[in-house]
Write a protein that holds these residues in place. Structure first.
Motif, PDB file in Angstrom:
ATOM      1  N   ALA A 114     -17.172 -27.496  10.038  1.00 52.75           N
ATOM      2  CA  ALA A 114     -16.917 -26.389   8.990  1.00 52.75           C
ATOM      3  C   ALA A 114     -18.103 -26.466   7.956  1.00 52.75           C
ATOM      4  CB  ALA A 114     -15.398 -26.538   8.257  1.00 52.75           C
ATOM      5  N   THR A 115     -18.346 -27.638   7.425  1.00 49.13           N
ATOM      6  CA  THR A 115     -19.542 -27.917   6.288  1.00 49.13           C
ATOM      7  C   THR A 115     -20.761 -27.130   6.773  1.00 49.13           C
ATOM      8  OG1 THR A 115     -18.229 -29.790   5.509  1.00 49.13           O
ATOM      9  CG2 THR A 115     -20.611 -29.484   4.920  1.00 49.13           C
ATOM     10  N   LEU A 116     -21.165 -27.672   8.240  1.00 54.19           N
ATOM     11  CA  LEU A 116     -22.276 -27.360   8.850  1.00 54.19           C
ATOM     12  C   LEU A 116     -22.330 -25.849   8.800  1.00 54.19           C
ATOM     13  CD1 LEU A 116     -24.969 -27.710  10.217  1.00 54.19           C
ATOM     14  CD2 LEU A 116     -23.776 -28.150  12.466  1.00 54.19           C
ATOM     15  N   TYR A 117     -21.192 -25.116   9.311  1.00 50.67           N
ATOM     16  CA  TYR A 117     -21.296 -23.738   9.235  1.00 50.67           C
ATOM     17  C   TYR A 117     -21.381 -22.855   8.173  1.00 50.67           C
ATOM     18  CZ  TYR A 117     -20.520 -23.491  14.427  1.00 50.67           C
ATOM     19  OH  TYR A 117     -20.728 -23.540  15.762  1.00 50.67           O
ATOM     20  N   HIS A 118     -20.943 -23.744   7.038  1.00 50.80           N
ATOM     21  CA  HIS A 118     -20.933 -23.177   5.653  1.00 50.80           C
ATOM     22  C   HIS A 118     -22.585 -22.966   5.441  1.00 50.80           C
ATOM     23  CE1 HIS A 118     -20.737 -22.838   1.375  1.00 50.80           C
ATOM     24  NE2 HIS A 118     -21.508 -23.648   1.097  1.00 50.80           N
ATOM     25  N   TYR A 119     -23.455 -23.929   5.873  1.00 49.94           N
ATOM     26  CA  TYR A 119     -24.774 -23.641   5.808  1.00 49.94           C
ATOM     27  C   TYR A 119     -25.504 -22.651   6.789  1.00 49.94           C
ATOM     28  CZ  TYR A 119     -24.369 -27.427   2.439  1.00 49.94           C
ATOM     29  OH  TYR A 119     -23.959 -28.147   1.121  1.00 49.94           O
ATOM     30  N   PHE A 120     -25.220 -23.016   8.069  1.00 49.06           N
ATOM     31  CA  PHE A 120     -26.006 -22.311   9.053  1.00 49.06           C
ATOM     32  C   PHE A 120     -25.094 -21.680   9.940  1.00 49.06           C
ATOM     33  CE2 PHE A 120     -28.647 -25.717   7.563  1.00 49.06           C
ATOM     34  CZ  PHE A 120     -29.620 -24.942   7.419  1.00 49.06           C
ATOM     35  N   PRO A 121     -25.246 -20.447  10.285  1.00 49.50           N
ATOM     36  CA  PRO A 121     -24.201 -19.893  11.189  1.00 49.50           C
ATOM     37  C   PRO A 121     -24.504 -20.124  12.551  1.00 49.50           C
ATOM     38  CG  PRO A 121     -25.899 -18.010  10.403  1.00 49.50           C
ATOM     39  CD  PRO A 121     -26.099 -19.295   9.564  1.00 49.50           C
ATOM     40  N   ASP A 122     -25.485 -20.725  13.148  1.00 44.24           N
ATOM     41  CA  ASP A 122     -25.867 -20.852  14.554  1.00 44.24           C
ATOM     42  C   ASP A 122     -27.183 -21.918  14.475  1.00 44.24           C
ATOM     43  OD1 ASP A 122     -27.777 -19.398  14.102  1.00 44.24           O
ATOM     44  OD2 ASP A 122     -26.889 -17.752  15.073  1.00 44.24           O
ATOM     45  N   LYS A 123     -27.541 -22.276  15.807  1.00 43.21           N
ATOM     46  CA  LYS A 123     -28.482 -23.127  15.922  1.00 43.21           C
ATOM     47  C   LYS A 123     -29.769 -22.481  15.702  1.00 43.21           C
ATOM     48  CE  LYS A 123     -27.711 -24.460  20.086  1.00 43.21           C
ATOM     49  NZ  LYS A 123     -28.274 -25.194  21.567  1.00 43.21           N
ATOM     50  N   ASP A 124     -29.792 -21.076  15.803  1.00 42.82           N
ATOM     51  CA  ASP A 124     -31.103 -20.232  15.905  1.00 42.82           C
ATOM     52  C   ASP A 124     -31.638 -20.477  14.243  1.00 42.82           C
ATOM     53  OD1 ASP A 124     -32.181 -19.513  18.188  1.00 42.82           O
ATOM     54  OD2 ASP A 124     -30.698 -17.801  18.128  1.00 42.82           O
ATOM     55  N   SER A 125     -30.382 -20.254  13.222  1.00 40.64           N
ATOM     56  CA  SER A 125     -30.792 -20.298  11.830  1.00 40.64           C
ATOM     57  C   SER A 125     -31.438 -21.556  11.506  1.00 40.64           C
ATOM     58  CB  SER A 125     -29.507 -19.757  11.232  1.00 40.64           C
ATOM     59  OG  SER A 125     -28.480 -20.678  11.443  1.00 40.64           O
ATOM     60  N   ILE A 126     -31.253 -22.518  12.242  1.00 35.84           N
ATOM     61  CA  ILE A 126     -31.801 -24.044  11.904  1.00 35.84           C
ATOM     62  C   ILE A 126     -33.318 -23.904  12.448  1.00 35.84           C
ATOM     63  CG2 ILE A 126     -31.468 -26.490  11.854  1.00 35.84           C
ATOM     64  CD1 ILE A 126     -28.632 -26.091  12.416  1.00 35.84           C
ATOM     65  N   LEU A 127     -33.303 -23.849  13.491  1.00 39.52           N
ATOM     66  CA  LEU A 127     -34.557 -23.787  14.393  1.00 39.52           C
ATOM     67  C   LEU A 127     -35.590 -22.634  13.649  1.00 39.52           C
ATOM     68  CD1 LEU A 127     -35.976 -25.215  16.391  1.00 39.52           C
ATOM     69  CD2 LEU A 127     -35.422 -23.332  17.997  1.00 39.52           C
ATOM     70  N   ARG A 128     -35.288 -21.728  13.449  1.00 44.14           N
ATOM     71  CA  ARG A 128     -36.251 -20.671  13.194  1.00 44.14           C
ATOM     72  C   ARG A 128     -37.054 -21.210  11.805  1.00 44.14           C
ATOM     73  NH1 ARG A 128     -33.760 -16.355  14.230  1.00 44.14           N
ATOM     74  NH2 ARG A 128     -34.137 -16.939  16.344  1.00 44.14           N
ATOM     75  N   PRO A 129     -36.569 -21.347  10.772  1.00 42.83           N
ATOM     76  CA  PRO A 129     -37.398 -21.682   9.698  1.00 42.83           C
ATOM     77  C   PRO A 129     -38.253 -23.050  10.006  1.00 42.83           C
ATOM     78  CG  PRO A 129     -34.859 -21.767   9.163  1.00 42.83           C
ATOM     79  CD  PRO A 129     -35.131 -21.434  10.250  1.00 42.83           C
ATOM     80  N   LEU A 130     -37.682 -23.903  10.828  1.00 45.36           N
ATOM     81  CA  LEU A 130     -38.486 -24.995  11.247  1.00 45.36           C
ATOM     82  C   LEU A 130     -39.593 -24.544  12.171  1.00 45.36           C
ATOM     83  CD1 LEU A 130     -35.875 -27.679  12.703  1.00 45.36           C
ATOM     84  CD2 LEU A 130     -37.749 -28.225  10.812  1.00 45.36           C
ATOM     85  N   ALA A 131     -39.377 -23.800  12.950  1.00 47.87           N
ATOM     86  CA  ALA A 131     -40.595 -23.386  13.810  1.00 47.87           C
ATOM     87  C   ALA A 131     -41.499 -22.709  12.739  1.00 47.87           C
ATOM     88  CB  ALA A 131     -40.058 -22.636  14.854  1.00 47.87           C
ATOM     89  N   ILE A 132     -41.447 -21.873  11.992  1.00 48.89           N
ATOM     90  CA  ILE A 132     -42.406 -20.956  11.347  1.00 48.89           C
ATOM     91  C   ILE A 132     -42.903 -21.962  10.350  1.00 48.89           C
ATOM     92  CG2 ILE A 132     -42.645 -18.903   9.859  1.00 48.89           C
ATOM     93  CD1 ILE A 132     -40.459 -17.431  11.150  1.00 48.89           C
ATOM     94  N   GLY A 133     -42.051 -22.606   9.690  1.00 49.04           N
ATOM     95  CA  GLY A 133     -42.568 -23.782   8.720  1.00 49.04           C
ATOM     96  C   GLY A 133     -43.593 -24.563   9.477  1.00 49.04           C
ATOM     97  N   THR A 134     -43.436 -25.149  10.275  1.00 49.98           N
ATOM     98  CA  THR A 134     -44.249 -25.853  11.151  1.00 49.98           C
ATOM     99  C   THR A 134     -45.404 -25.410  11.376  1.00 49.98           C
ATOM    100  OG1 THR A 134     -42.287 -27.052  12.033  1.00 49.98           O
ATOM    101  CG2 THR A 134     -44.396 -27.654  12.907  1.00 49.98           C
ATOM    102  N   THR A 135     -45.648 -24.131  11.992  1.00 46.63           N
ATOM    103  CA  THR A 135     -46.817 -23.539  12.280  1.00 46.63           C
ATOM    104  C   THR A 135     -47.612 -23.186  11.071  1.00 46.63           C
ATOM    105  OG1 THR A 135     -45.688 -22.647  14.203  1.00 46.63           O
ATOM    106  CG2 THR A 135     -47.782 -21.637  13.794  1.00 46.63           C
TER     107      THR A 135
END
Lengths: 216, 216
Positions: free
Chosen positions: A54-75
């Motif tokens: 529940a805490t995790l879902y409070h911050y992120f609705p799904d895995k995509d929403s964690i991965l996407r900023p990581l992927a763009i931020g890294t590049t």
């Protein structure tokens, strides 16, 4: 500890990331890198963070929403990092070495994020995010091509197809994440430095001392 | 048409694959390559094959059971293909060129399978299958190291860390799937040939004719 917020604050509209969010990003990108995006569930991420789902879902609705900023931020951060170290007035061969060693330094510092980001480069279903990422990747690759072109213009490099030479140079360094182990004898930058020698001088042996000189 | 059954019959215990199974493999590996393993459902595969989901499930219980033989078959066949073209009595630099151009030929022929297989290399949850695949990959990489070692022993290549040099050589060619377009001016083998020149001779320009020879 890799300060992963360095990769992400760029997109955070000026607000520093909370410690909890940084932790979730850090855990998630390590798990994505080790098991693939597919092999990790929201449950795994919560468990590894020591928080409830529940805490995790409070911050992120799904895995995509964690991965996407990581992927763009890294590049994006890779491009900015390497550009910051580039000195356009330096000799082209020095600039090439800096491009390679700074790419390696960045990779070593953000290894999990790099691997997580690169595994999904091709399968990100959200085209807009992908487009932004490709633009940063293109700027990064263009810097390398500019350096190679400057080397050819200065007569220090052979006349070559600059795109092809760029792919050649990037291949050596971009393949590193598949085999590099941090506990090895050489740092990532040390390896990039050796690769730079091989790229510039080739791997053919010098002619032996007994060979007559080419011209008399 | 790539004859994908060339990759798979090796594990089919002597029985030729039915046309339907070959079609499913062919469609699935193109979809996996284009959208990632994650981005493809059994429904997508059935739809693209023009068959019902029930028919697809008759042949394969899940996506894993389609991908795994593809991934192992690709790695194993690459190793066998390159080994078949290697002539241990040829000069080492010729063997190196054959290793690179035959890898490129194989990649061009089985491009979708190659990309599909390489995207999952790191995230295959079934360790046994992964282990078998890693053994074939290791044999392939060992052949390259043997060639480089033979080149050093013959005095044709500089003294180098053979593992590091192997990673350098493989990087150039293993990065190709990320940027290669079949409609480009050069075939994959043509590109590998140019890369081989860069690997052997380096990219530094020849000294100009006005430079005095190194020894008098």
């Amino acid at each position: 500890m890799d300060d992963i917020s360095d990769l992400l604050e760029l997109d955070a509209a000026g607000e520093p990331l909370s410690g909890r969010i940084v932790q979730i990003f850090q855990v998630a990108c390590r798990l994505f890198a080790q098991r693939g995006f597919d092999g990790v569930s929201m449950r795994d991420i919560a468990l590894e963070c020591g928080i409830s789902k529940a805490t995790l879902y409070h911050y992120f609705p799904d895995k995509d929403s964690i991965l996407r900023p990581l992927a763009i931020g890294t590049t994006k951060s890779l491009c900015l990092h390497v550009s910051r170290h580039d000195r356009p007035d330096a000799p082209p061969l020095e600039r090439l070495r800096s491009f390679l060693t700074e790419t390696a330094n960045f990779f070593e510092k953000f290894r999990w994020a790099w691997i997580a980001a690169s595994t999904v480069f091709w399968s990100d279903p959200k085209t807009r995010a992908r487009k932004e990422r490709i633009e940063w990747r293109d700027r990064y690759e263009q810097l390398l091509r500019d350096i190679l072109q400057a080397g050819m213009d200065a007569g220090e490099l052979r006349p070559m197809d600059v795109k092809l030479a760029g792919h050649f140079v990037l291949g050596s360094i971009n393949w590193m994440p598949r085999w590099y182990r941090p506990e090895g004898a050489l740092s990532a930058a040390g390896i990039a430095d050796r690769f730079c020698d091989m790229i510039i001088e080739g791997i053919r042996a010098e002619p032996p001392a007994s060979t007559p000189p080419r011209r008399r």
